[in-house]
Design a protein around this motif. Sequence first.
Motif, PDB file in Angstrom:
ATOM      1  N   GLN A   1      16.351 -36.024  98.482  1.00 32.42           N
ATOM      2  CA  GLN A   1      14.963 -36.478  98.629  1.00 32.42           C
ATOM      3  C   GLN A   1      14.192 -36.419  97.316  1.00 32.42           C
ATOM      4  N   SER A   2      14.699 -35.630  96.342  1.00 32.86           N
ATOM      5  CA  SER A   2      13.996 -35.541  95.058  1.00 32.86           C
ATOM      6  C   SER A   2      14.238 -36.776  94.183  1.00 32.86           C
TER       7      SER A   2
ATOM      8  N   SER B   1      19.789 -24.195 104.661  1.00 32.68           N
ATOM      9  CA  SER B   1      19.391 -25.576 104.360  1.00 32.68           C
ATOM     10  C   SER B   1      20.265 -26.605 105.080  1.00 32.68           C
TER      11      SER B   1
ATOM     12  N   GLY C   1      11.969 -34.623  90.090  1.00 30.70           N
ATOM     13  CA  GLY C   1      13.259 -34.780  90.769  1.00 30.70           C
ATOM     14  C   GLY C   1      14.284 -35.424  89.862  1.00 30.70           C
TER      15      GLY C   1
ATOM     16  N   GLN D   1      17.273 -31.593  99.910  1.00 27.10           N
ATOM     17  CA  GLN D   1      16.187 -31.596  98.925  1.00 27.10           C
ATOM     18  C   GLN D   1      16.594 -32.367  97.670  1.00 27.10           C
TER      19      GLN D   1
ATOM     20  N   ILE E   1      19.084 -27.042  93.731  1.00 34.24           N
ATOM     21  CA  ILE E   1      18.475 -27.195  95.056  1.00 34.24           C
ATOM     22  C   ILE E   1      19.493 -27.794  96.025  1.00 34.24           C
TER      23      ILE E   1
END
Length: 710
Positions: A402-403, A693, A409, A399, A395
């Motif tokens: 933030q995981s 992204s 995550g 992301q 990812i």
Amino acid sequence: MTPASLTDAPSAPAQTAATHCPYCALQCAMTLTPTPGERLPVSVEGREFPTNRGGLCRKGWSSNELLAAPDRLTSPLVRGADGELHPATWDEALDLIAERLRAIQRESGADAVGIFGGGGLTNEKAYQLGKFARIALRTSRIDYNGRFCMSSAAAAANRAFGVDRGLPFPLTDLDTAETILMLGSNVGDTMPPFVSHLQGARARGGLIVVDPRRSTTARLTADGAGQHVQPVPGSDLALLLGLIHVVIAEGLFDADYVNRRTRGFEALRRSVSMWWPERAEQVTGVPAAAIQSLARRLAESGSTYILTGRGVEQHADGTDTATAAINLALLLGLPGTPGSGYGTLTGQGNGQGGREHGQKSDQLPGYRKIDDPAAREYVAAVWGVDPAIIPGPGIPAVQLLQSCGRPGGVRALLVHGSNVVVSSPNVQSVRDALARLDLLVVSDFFLSETARLAHVVLPVLQWAEEDGTMTNLEGRVLRRRRALEPPAGPRSELWIMAELARRFDAPGTWDLDPSLVFDELARASAGGLADYSGLSHATLDALEAEGVGAHWPYPPGGIGTPRLFADRFAHADGRARLVAVRSYSPETPHGGELSLITGRLLEHYQSGAQTRRVPELNDARPELVAQLHPATARDRGVADGDLVRLENRRGAVEARVGVSSDIRPDTVFLPFHFPDGASANLLTSDRLDPISSMPEFKNAVVTLTRVVTA
Ligand SMILES: Nc1nc2c(c(=O)[nH]1)N[C@H]1C(S)=C(S)[C@@H](COP(=O)(O)OP(=O)(O)OC[C@H]3O[C@@H](n4cnc5c(=O)[nH]c(N)nc54)[C@H](O)[C@@H]3O)O[C@H]1N2
Ligand SMILES: Nc1nc2c(c(=O)[nH]1)N[C@H]1C(S)=C(S)[C@@H](COP(=O)(O)OP(=O)(O)OC[C@H]3O[C@@H](n4cnc5c(=O)[nH]c(N)nc54)[C@H](O)[C@@H]3O)O[C@H]1N2
Ligand code: SF4
Ligand SMILES: [Mo]
């Protein structure tokens, strides 16, 4: 603990090293000469090279300061029961990391461990890091700070041309241009020696700079040297759609080139049919007549280049904006035609190489796709593993960050070459995310703001202490050469990866010698888009001695590829794609609010982890200053030097006011080089471009109030 003195190192080679600057993608050539007995261990001189012509900027001239920085990390640090970081031996630190990573992966699976890499790493380190993730840790969770930097332009180039090399031509080609359109790039501050390549266009009145601020680069258009276009922040796509509309409506496009070399014209024509210059004027604030005359100038000039920078790319529509710039270039027949072209100006020292060797979540070495079975099979054979053990795509950066500590995550993160708690968008959310981790390991030469939060810190080598290669903004592979014996204490990241791989019983080869890692990287890249297989450290040394460049693709027996696209683009049918894109609505200020744009100052580099430690640079720019128009300042009752608070729903920062008519009255500019409460990223949005992204660093809305001090 005293830092080992570099100057006293008995084995320091007393010879000069021809190398390149530790900072940006211009990779200016410099010569380092050891200076035994002096305060700084080497002296720096600019070296003649086609890109910098002997010049360096202030950051380059002062780069030797960091080699003697008093707070250089000299030993691994491990956080103790008292919550503080304490010196530890390498074995203690590495055993602890290996043990904890294994325990986390046993409990939560291989993907519970993540890696965050950087565009400043050498090709050798970036390659090894991608391999380390995939076959030592077996995790898919690897991405890097290039996602904050190059991802939109890369995605746009890949879909239009089938390949992404920032500049598909040597920089010196710009010297003879008649017209250069620079969209959202401020090379006057971000790559000062680059400015010499703009002189030809300036002499012909053809430098056109699009920037909501009268930047250092925009000032170069004064006195008849060109034109500064100052649109509403975030409206560049509308401006480009307006330009394309004029080019098509007035028949200014190169019909023969469009027929022979592209696909998609009809859909593109339909998509811009409503973008009359008057409509573009409403969105951008740029007069319709100016849009028309600009379109004509671009079409009628004999030698035209279109260049993009972060100002237009770091938006939630960054890929589409870069795509529109490419569409305009293709309509005008520029890419692949001698004396013209399109390019993006890559930012970090190895921002180009960093995106080719496998530290991106969807990628394998040679700019191969990780979900392509043939690519997996090829790379697995080079690594000596079964293709089935290579994980699938991971990812992207935001992301991934933030995981951290979330269900599904990552629970542990290894950071190599990024100061994410200063430079990430909506940075408070990233600070919170890192605090949720079970294990944060940061490799750096200094206790950066991110390293301060780590459970384990690993001290690594600085640029003048290591060998390797970097790929500059033109896709030219360069040698980084060691000028100094490394001090006792810090270790090379190749050694760290080898030691951890051994503790994981990993398959594959984990060489310590960068030239051997390069040889493996070259094999892994063979046949890929970014093919380095004709190169080695020895060939690069010989080529540089002969004054010849090494632009990829560089297969064996070849001479490299200074210019791409002369006969064909990289899609199977050889044609470029015109991709129809739509305008989107950026966040816009309402009553009393201001648009916030962020960017760079000449003296500081990125999160400032390095340049804030160079006294000369830091003294010049010691604190956060918000650039504000005089009318806006008057309106808010603030004067130059006053303290103001900038705020939105994500956070707040305090800054001094710098009053300047260089900025639009509806806009405020902040640099992002300062840490903690002065981080511009407390205000930026983590809204992402859906294709690349890329986060929206360049467009936020804030309120501004005067801070009343007692
Ligand atoms: N001194 C210094 N040099 C550097 C770096 C550094 O940190 N410091 N970093 C290196 C790296 S990694 C990079 S990526 C490059 C970046 O190099 P640049 O792209 O030149 O740098 P930025 O300052 O981020 O942005 C350029 C300009 O975009 C403008 N801008 C902001 N919003 C908009 C908009 O909506 N539209 C338009 N048209 N323009 C807008 C800003 O006002 C700014 O002048 O620099 C490299 N060189
Ligand atoms: N608001 C806002 N935010 C931005 C941007 C913006 O324009 N506006 N620009 C974005 C862009 S384009 C970029 S590129 C990012 C960059 O931001 P960061 O990723 O934070 O980049 P640096 O500050 O260069 O951080 C590099 C860190 O790694 C260390 N380091 C340097 N070389 C090495 C090495 O070889 N190995 C290891 N282990 N460490 C090393 C340095 O000491 C430093 O601590 O910021 C992004 N953030
Ligand atoms: S322009 Fe970039 S590469 Fe050149 S000296 Fe300055 S920071 Fe270094
Ligand atoms: Mo960047």
